[in-house]
Design a protein around this motif. Structure first.
Motif, mmCIF file in Angstrom:
data_model
loop_
_atom_site.group_PDB
_atom_site.id
_atom_site.type_symbol
_atom_site.label_atom_id
_atom_site.label_comp_id
_atom_site.label_asym_id
_atom_site.label_seq_id
_atom_site.Cartn_x
_atom_site.Cartn_y
_atom_site.Cartn_z
ATOM 1 N N SER A 340 0.807 -1.223 0.000
ATOM 2 C CA SER A 340 0.000 0.000 0.000
ATOM 3 C C SER A 340 0.836 1.267 0.000
ATOM 4 N N THR A 341 2.050 1.220 0.557
ATOM 5 C CA THR A 341 2.912 2.405 0.515
ATOM 6 C C THR A 341 3.172 2.828 -0.920
ATOM 7 N N ILE A 342 3.403 1.860 -1.792
ATOM 8 C CA ILE A 342 3.614 2.167 -3.207
ATOM 9 C C ILE A 342 2.364 2.813 -3.792
ATOM 10 N N GLY A 348 -2.599 6.794 -4.821
ATOM 11 C CA GLY A 348 -3.735 5.970 -4.435
ATOM 12 C C GLY A 348 -4.093 4.884 -5.429
ATOM 13 N N VAL A 349 -3.134 4.445 -6.241
ATOM 14 C CA VAL A 349 -3.435 3.415 -7.240
ATOM 15 C C VAL A 349 -3.624 2.063 -6.556
ATOM 16 N N PRO A 350 -4.459 1.182 -7.110
ATOM 17 C CA PRO A 350 -4.692 -0.132 -6.521
ATOM 18 C C PRO A 350 -3.497 -1.061 -6.722
ATOM 19 N N ALA A 351 -3.548 -2.209 -6.049
ATOM 20 C CA ALA A 351 -2.435 -3.163 -6.108
ATOM 21 C C ALA A 351 -2.115 -3.580 -7.530
ATOM 22 N N GLU A 352 -3.143 -3.653 -8.381
ATOM 23 C CA GLU A 352 -2.952 -4.090 -9.765
ATOM 24 C C GLU A 352 -2.103 -3.120 -10.574
ATOM 25 N N GLU A 353 -1.909 -1.882 -10.080
ATOM 26 C CA GLU A 353 -1.176 -0.858 -10.830
ATOM 27 C C GLU A 353 0.125 -0.450 -10.128
ATOM 28 N N THR A 358 6.982 -1.137 -7.523
ATOM 29 C CA THR A 358 7.674 -2.289 -6.944
ATOM 30 C C THR A 358 9.072 -2.424 -7.523
ATOM 31 N N ILE A 359 9.195 -2.247 -8.828
ATOM 32 C CA ILE A 359 10.506 -2.345 -9.476
ATOM 33 C C ILE A 359 11.457 -1.290 -8.918
ATOM 34 N N ALA A 360 10.937 -0.088 -8.672
ATOM 35 C CA ALA A 360 11.779 0.959 -8.076
ATOM 36 C C ALA A 360 12.284 0.533 -6.699
#
Length: 397
Positions: A340-342, A348-353, A358-360
């Motif tokens: 959720s931090t990402i 406020g984008v959902p987990a799917e986005e 994550t790569i960063a």
């Protein structure tokens, strides 16, 4: 023209400049200030180290009231090059008071680190010459990222095979969601979810390395019996007192993760003075419990617990300060994938986005010297990691 140089390019620059080979190491040792934080040392020791660092040509930051010993114990920040620290070690070798011997030992371990590895119970060894990737397989109906849920065994086998082909070295199997606010399931239900999957994975992919994501010693023991290799405990053995005995008995490596409270209430436990220092101190303390029972460092992995009893700013501070953990002498796993931090940082984008975010985070793990990342998307993260590793050290391609 004057050019700024990156520290990691200096060896090549010295070589191209034509300096004498014997001088290269001397120049490299002078090229970088390495800040080190001494935590909770005796105040007289801090005052002495301050003076010795100044005498060596370095420096040491101490609290304003340190000189009059206003506090019994303080933290201190050393600022020096390898040369300054070498001289300081020579000084500390002559001092047996105020805990100086322990400071000297820890300083030597940081300045001359040993190669890290993880030895599985069957003798196989995970080496960390390059960052390893752990793939996530959630055998749950309610994990925070729907794309990670694989309730059917055939689906698990298919996804696991794809992850292994893409370069995953470890497969992490979990049978209970630990997302913020989640409810626990029974040990029986957890075991019914994960044990058949582990057996099927070992039958289909006998050489794969499996970690069991559980805080219950009974589930971990059943999973190890079914073929799991590593215990991934989000409570760092505080959730079940029997976990320590199991690790000692089984000789299976364990991932110790920092968390406060339980997944149900952990986000009400986010008070820290310095989140990086406190997480590091907690993980070292839990590791010492194992080492006192004869468990070697090769059986222990640290996870700072991104998203567990931390708010967004604290999670970012932990990732920014990850190098503080990687210098402690234990392999470090960063598990930030799609959390959720990402989502919060990206508006406020959902987990799917949250793949790019994550790569960063995985790239930051490379910069910090971490040994492993735990991710939902193996190929995308691994390719970014390998590219960054190649940029930072082209000679290792």
């Amino acid at each position: 023209m004057i050019l700024k140089l990156e520290t990691q390019t200096l060896a090549d620059e010295f070589s191209q400049l034509g300096v004498h080979p014997a001088s290269e190491a001397i120049f490299l040792h002078k090229s970088e200030i390495l800040p080190l934080k001494l935590v909770n040392i005796r105040t007289p020791a801090a005052n002495i180290i301050k003076q010795e660092m100044l005498a060596c040509g370095g420096d040491c930051a101490i609290p304003a009231g340190c000189v009059v010993c206003a506090e019994e114990r303080v933290d201190a920040i050393l600022l020096g090059t390898q040369k300054h620290y070498t001289r300081l070690l020579e000084k500390l070798a002559q001092m047996s008071y105020f805990g100086m011997a322990d400071i000297k030992t820890e300083l030597e371990n940081i300045l001359k680190p040993q190669p890290l590895q993880t030895i599985l119970a069957d003798g196989r060894t995970l080496l960390y010459d390059k960052m390893l990737v752990m793939g996530i397989l959630n055998i749950t109906p309610d994990s925070f990222y729907a794309g990670s849920r694989v309730p059917q065994i055939e689906q698990v086998l298919e996804r696991a095979g794809r992850m292994l082909e893409q370069g995953a070295v470890v497969l992490d199997i979990g049978g209970e969601s630990t997302r913020p606010g989640s409810d626990a399931v029974s040990a029986d239900e957890e075991q019914q979810r994960v044990v058949p999957v582990i057996k099927a994975l070992k039958e289909r992919y006998p050489d794969c390395v499996i970690s069991i994501d559980t805080y219950r010693a009974s589930t971990a023991e059943e999973a190890l019996g079914a073929g799991a290799d590593i215990i991934n405990d989000v409570t760092a053995m505080e959730g079940d007192a029997a976990m320590l005995d199991l690790v000692v008995r089984s000789q299976a490596p364990i991932i110790l993760m920092h968390m406060r409270g339980t997944p149900k209430n952990m986000q009400q436990n986010c008070e820290y003075k310095n989140v990086v220092t406190e997480v590091a101190a907690y993980l070292v303390r839990q590791a010492k419990l194992l080492e006192e029972r004869g468990v070697k460092k090769e059986k222990i992995i640290f996870d700072p617990g991104i998203g567990f009893a931390k708010n967004v700013q604290q999670n970012l501070q932990l990732m920014q300060g990850l190098k503080s953990l990687t210098g402690l002498g234990y392999p470090v796993l960063l598990a930030a994938s799609r959390k959720s931090t990402i989502g919060s940082v990206l508006g406020g984008v959902p987990a799917e986005e949250r793949l790019e975010g994550t790569i960063a985070a995985s790239c930051q793990a490379v910069y910090a010297g971490a040994q492993m990342v735990r991710v939902h998307d193996v190929k995308e993260n691994l390719w970014a990691i390998r590219m960054l590793e190649a940029i930072l050290c082209p000679s290792r391609i």
